[in-house]
Design a protein around this motif. Structure first.
Motif, mmCIF file in Angstrom:
data_model
loop_
_atom_site.group_PDB
_atom_site.id
_atom_site.type_symbol
_atom_site.label_atom_id
_atom_site.label_comp_id
_atom_site.label_asym_id
_atom_site.label_seq_id
_atom_site.Cartn_x
_atom_site.Cartn_y
_atom_site.Cartn_z
ATOM 1 N N GLY A 264 -11.253 -1.731 -1.785
ATOM 2 C CA GLY A 264 -10.436 -2.884 -2.100
ATOM 3 C C GLY A 264 -11.157 -3.813 -3.070
ATOM 4 O O GLY A 264 -12.378 -3.939 -3.040
ATOM 5 N N GLY B 246 -7.537 -7.671 -2.153
ATOM 6 C CA GLY B 246 -8.041 -6.648 -1.254
ATOM 7 C C GLY B 246 -7.453 -5.269 -1.434
ATOM 8 O O GLY B 246 -7.743 -4.371 -0.667
ATOM 9 N N HIS B 247 -6.621 -5.079 -2.457
ATOM 10 C CA HIS B 247 -6.104 -3.739 -2.705
ATOM 11 C C HIS B 247 -7.035 -3.005 -3.656
ATOM 12 O O HIS B 247 -7.860 -3.601 -4.331
ATOM 13 C CB HIS B 247 -4.700 -3.807 -3.302
ATOM 14 C CG HIS B 247 -3.697 -4.403 -2.378
ATOM 15 N ND1 HIS B 247 -3.298 -3.786 -1.232
ATOM 16 C CD2 HIS B 247 -3.041 -5.589 -2.417
ATOM 17 C CE1 HIS B 247 -2.413 -4.543 -0.608
ATOM 18 N NE2 HIS B 247 -2.257 -5.651 -1.305
ATOM 19 N N SER B 248 -6.856 -1.684 -3.732
ATOM 20 C CA SER B 248 -7.679 -0.922 -4.662
ATOM 21 C C SER B 248 -7.125 -1.086 -6.071
ATOM 22 O O SER B 248 -6.000 -1.534 -6.267
ATOM 23 C CB SER B 248 -7.698 0.547 -4.270
ATOM 24 O OG SER B 248 -6.474 1.131 -4.627
ATOM 25 N N GLU C 72 -11.833 -7.556 -4.185
ATOM 26 C CA GLU C 72 -11.695 -8.898 -3.641
ATOM 27 C C GLU C 72 -11.444 -9.862 -4.783
ATOM 28 O O GLU C 72 -12.301 -10.052 -5.648
ATOM 29 C CB GLU C 72 -12.999 -9.265 -2.945
ATOM 30 C CG GLU C 72 -12.804 -9.897 -1.606
ATOM 31 C CD GLU C 72 -14.131 -10.024 -0.890
ATOM 32 O OE1 GLU C 72 -14.672 -11.132 -0.900
ATOM 33 O OE2 GLU C 72 -14.640 -9.007 -0.371
ATOM 34 N N ARG D 197 0.826 -1.218 0.000
ATOM 35 C CA ARG D 197 0.000 0.000 0.000
ATOM 36 C C ARG D 197 0.855 1.260 0.000
ATOM 37 O O ARG D 197 0.549 2.231 -0.670
ATOM 38 C CB ARG D 197 -0.893 0.020 1.238
ATOM 39 C CG ARG D 197 -2.010 -0.967 1.204
ATOM 40 C CD ARG D 197 -2.736 -1.035 2.528
ATOM 41 N NE ARG D 197 -3.407 -2.311 2.654
ATOM 42 C CZ ARG D 197 -4.595 -2.565 2.134
ATOM 43 N NH1 ARG D 197 -5.239 -1.633 1.484
ATOM 44 N NH2 ARG D 197 -5.147 -3.760 2.261
#
Lengths: 364, 335
Positions: free
Chosen positions: B130, B169-171, B132, B15
């Motif tokens: 985020g 789960g990251h953008s 998935e 991140r």
């Protein structure tokens, strides 16, 4: 052949650049829904309308004279020292060590040695980037930027872990003893009937700054070393041919530059705060860039530009106090000054040169 | 320190490395074309503000991203004007842009929102959430089971932990940033445009002789730099955090610059350098002082380490970093 007369280069171009910056700043003020003329009035009133206002204006100016001279000396050797901020921070450390850990009988002695310590620490912080530039070719702009951040970390560590008095939460050193209190203008100029400069932080270091201007002028234009620095700045190959050592000039110019930036600490640390705090420099090292650019790297120009920025700083604080205009307006003005007098210099210069050429053709 | 903790630190590394990576690639394009850019910080900051402001007003994070990119492009155009058209000093121009952004963002923020130079906090639709990935354990599973996500992840096996915590789960901007690395490599080293762009940073006269516009190429490079800085800033304000606060870039533009030198102006190495510096930030964020037996590493060392490493690299003690040859020099056609 010079295209333009000298007065145009020295006076006209900076004035036009300044005017452009002023017009844009006025537009910014209109843009956020305030009246620029009222704002200027308020700034003049607040910064120059009383001895109190002058006291702050000159206090800020003192800082900017030191950092402006620092950037100027490096500019003469065609070195761009962005590290004034870090060098001034380290200078503060030097000043604080001298003031706290040595017993001083009188402030004048303390001032001399604190000046030496501040200059020494500042110069030392400039020495590493200078050496890397001179010997290893590492770009001095990048290394001095990195050294600003490293200086902030060093200072943070020293204040939090070493110099903070026991039981204090504040990351700052202890107060300096009363013996090293520098006389402020209030102490010096107030009479029994009228108190002048009441509560303003301007102090005796203002005169040290003026002395520094004279000293830098003598150095750059009246000594062999200054000649060598300017020669090196104009043409490295020419200087080499004349037997001037690039290593020597780079080192000396940067040491003087760092020393001048470090000297600033006698004003803000010893003169005003009387203890070492985090971020004591408040960006003065960067304002030195704008001051040097506007002053055309000449000590007298630096002096005038420093007063102007001192006025902007104090005036900006007054604006923030009485209107909804935040202090950051000064940062914008500072950016515009750097932009127009530094980066967009040719935008003003090119049309002017054409104008002068045309005038000469007509008369000749 | 257990396995899951390490994964969490690495997750936070990713991140924190993302804005560095985007800004670093931005600088890569610019400097490879011979335009030094120390204004990365300012462009990111302007983008961070305008993305958060527009996202807050419109409620659309994509409009915010667009606004951020436009703001950054405007500053990039200014840098181009100063350093390409008017052949001014690129370093001074960069300094001016940093201050301009630092001042204007607060000024406009105060004028628009009157919250002391910040934007209102962004709600869910104003932020990049985020993503998935398939088969990963994410917030939807947590909602379905009615249990906290951290519990679910700590109970699964190691592979699933790595996948769910570190990779999923990251953008979308994080994945975009990582994809930008091979893309940058491909553009610079496998296309005609890239060849010319690199040539213009090494020997602009040769490019000019070949009949290709030096000015056009340099403006293109500066524009790409603007777009990437814009995404970096938008990521800061709309994905990493929820809204703009004064000076929120906090020197990231300079760390990106450091990473660029550390990577010696190469895309893949830029990724490694940014991951390293992101890791340092993640560790400094999670642990204050690190205790190694009786020896304590203070948190300030972690803060300063990217800069110290860069100085060491610049000094040429660990492999010399040589910038593009024509970097910082305005190109003048005739002499």
């Amino acid at each position: 052949m010079e295209v333009m007369p000298k007065w145009a280069d020295v006076v006209l171009i900076p004035l036009i650049s300044l005017l452009l910056a002023a017009i844009l700043s006025a537009l910014v003020i209109i843009g956020i829904g305030e009246d620029p003329i009222a704002a200027v009035k308020l700034m003049v009133e607040g910064a120059l309308g009383s001895t109190y206002g002058w006291g702050y204006t000159l206090y800020y100016a003192t800082n900017f004279i030191f950092t402006g001279l620092a950037v100027s000396v490096a500019f003469h050797a065609r070195l761009f020292n962005i590290g004034g901020e870090g060098q001034a921070m380290l200078g503060g450390l030097g000043v604080a060590l001298v003031c706290i850990y040595l017993p001083w009988p009188h402030w004048s002695l303390a001032l001399i040695f604190a000046s030496l310590a501040g200059a020494l620490f500042g110069a030392a912080w400039a020495a590493i980037p200078a050496y890397l530039q001179a010997r290893r070719g590492s770009h001095i702009v990048i290394t001095t930027i990195m050294f600003n951040f490293i200086a902030a970390a060093v200072l943070n560590y020293v204040l939090v872990n070493l110099m903070r008095p026991k039981g204090s939460m504040d990351p700052a050193s202890q107060r300096f003893p009363d013996a090293v209190h520098l006389p402020s203008f209030q102490d010096m100029f107030s009479t029994a009937e009228t108190a002048l400069f009441r509560g303003a932080p301007v102090n005796v270091t203002f005169f040290v700054a003026v002395l520094a201007c004279v000293a830098v002028w003598l150095l750059i234009w009246r000594t062999r070393l200054g000649y060598e620095i300017r020669a090196y700045g104009h043409s490295e190959t020419g200087a080499l041919y004349a037997g001037i050592s690039p290593f020597r000039i780079t080192m000396i110019a940067m040491l003087i530059s760092g020393g001048l930036a470090g000297l600033m600490a006698i004003n803000n640390v010893m003169g005003e705060a009387e203890r070492l705090v985090l971020n004591a420099t408040e960006g003065a090292g960067f304002i030195g860039i704008a001051v040097a650019l506007m002053g055309r790297s000449h000590p007298f120009g630096v002096f005038l530009a420093a007063i102007l920025f001192g006025f902007l700083y104090q005036g900006g604080a007054e604006l923030a106090l009485w209107t909804t205009i935040p202090r950051e307006l000064i940062v914008v003005i500072q950016a515009l000054v750097i932009l127009f007098t530094g980066a967009l210099d040719n935008m003003v210069r090119m049309p002017l040169e054409r104008l002068f050429l045309w005038l000469r053709k007509r008369s000749g | 320190m257990d396995f899951l903790t390490i994964i969490q630190v690495l997750d936070s590394t990713i991140r924190l490395a993302t804005p560095l990576l985007l800004a670093c690639l931005a600088g890569l394009f610019s400097e490879r074309a011979g335009i030094f850019d120390i204004g990365l910080e300012g462009k990111m900051l302007a983008a961070a503000f305008f993305s958060a402001a527009v996202a807050a007003i419109s409620g659309s994070v994509w409009l915010g991203l667009l606004a951020g990119i436009v703001a950054s492009l405007v500053l990039a155009a200014l840098h181009g004007l100063a350093s390409i058209t008017f052949r001014g000093n690129q370093l001074i121009s960069g300094v001016a842009i940093n201050f301009l952004a630092a001042g204007m963002t607060v000024l406009i923020a105060q004028d628009w929102f009157k919250q002391g130079g910040r934007t209102p906090s962004l709600l869910t639709q104003g932020r990049f959430g985020g993503i998935e990935l398939p088969f990963a354990i994410g917030p939807s599973d947590a909602a379905a089971y009615g249990r906290p996500l951290s519990e679910l992840i700590s109970e699964t096996n190691v592979v699933q932990q790595v996948y769910s915590e570190l990779i999923s789960g990251h953008s979308i901007l994080v994945y975009a940033a990582f994809l930008a690395v091979p893309l940058t490599w491909w553009i610079l080293f496998r296309t005609r445009f890239g060849l010319r762009l690199r040539a213009v940073g090494e020997n602009p006269a040769a490019v000019d002789t070949a009949g290709v516009s030096v000015v056009g190429l340099r403006y293109a490079a500066v524009a790409i730099c603007g777009v990437l800085c814009g995404i970096a800033g938008a990521y800061l304000a709309t994905a990493l955090q929820a809204g703009f606060v004064k000076d929120m870039t906090a020197g990231r533009g300079f760390i990106a610059l450091a990473a660029l030198i550390f990577a010696k102006w190469r895309p893949w190495h830029a990724l490694y350098a940014c991951l390293l510096f992101g890791f340092l930030q993640a560790v400094a964020l999670r642990y204050q002082n690190i205790h190694l037996g009786s020896f304590v590493i203070p948190v300030q060392v972690m803060d300063a380490l990217p800069y110290i490493l860069t100085v060491v690299i610049l000094a040429g003690f660990v492999g010399k970093a040589i910038p593009p040859r024509a970097g910082g020099e305005p190109y003048v056609k005739e002499r």
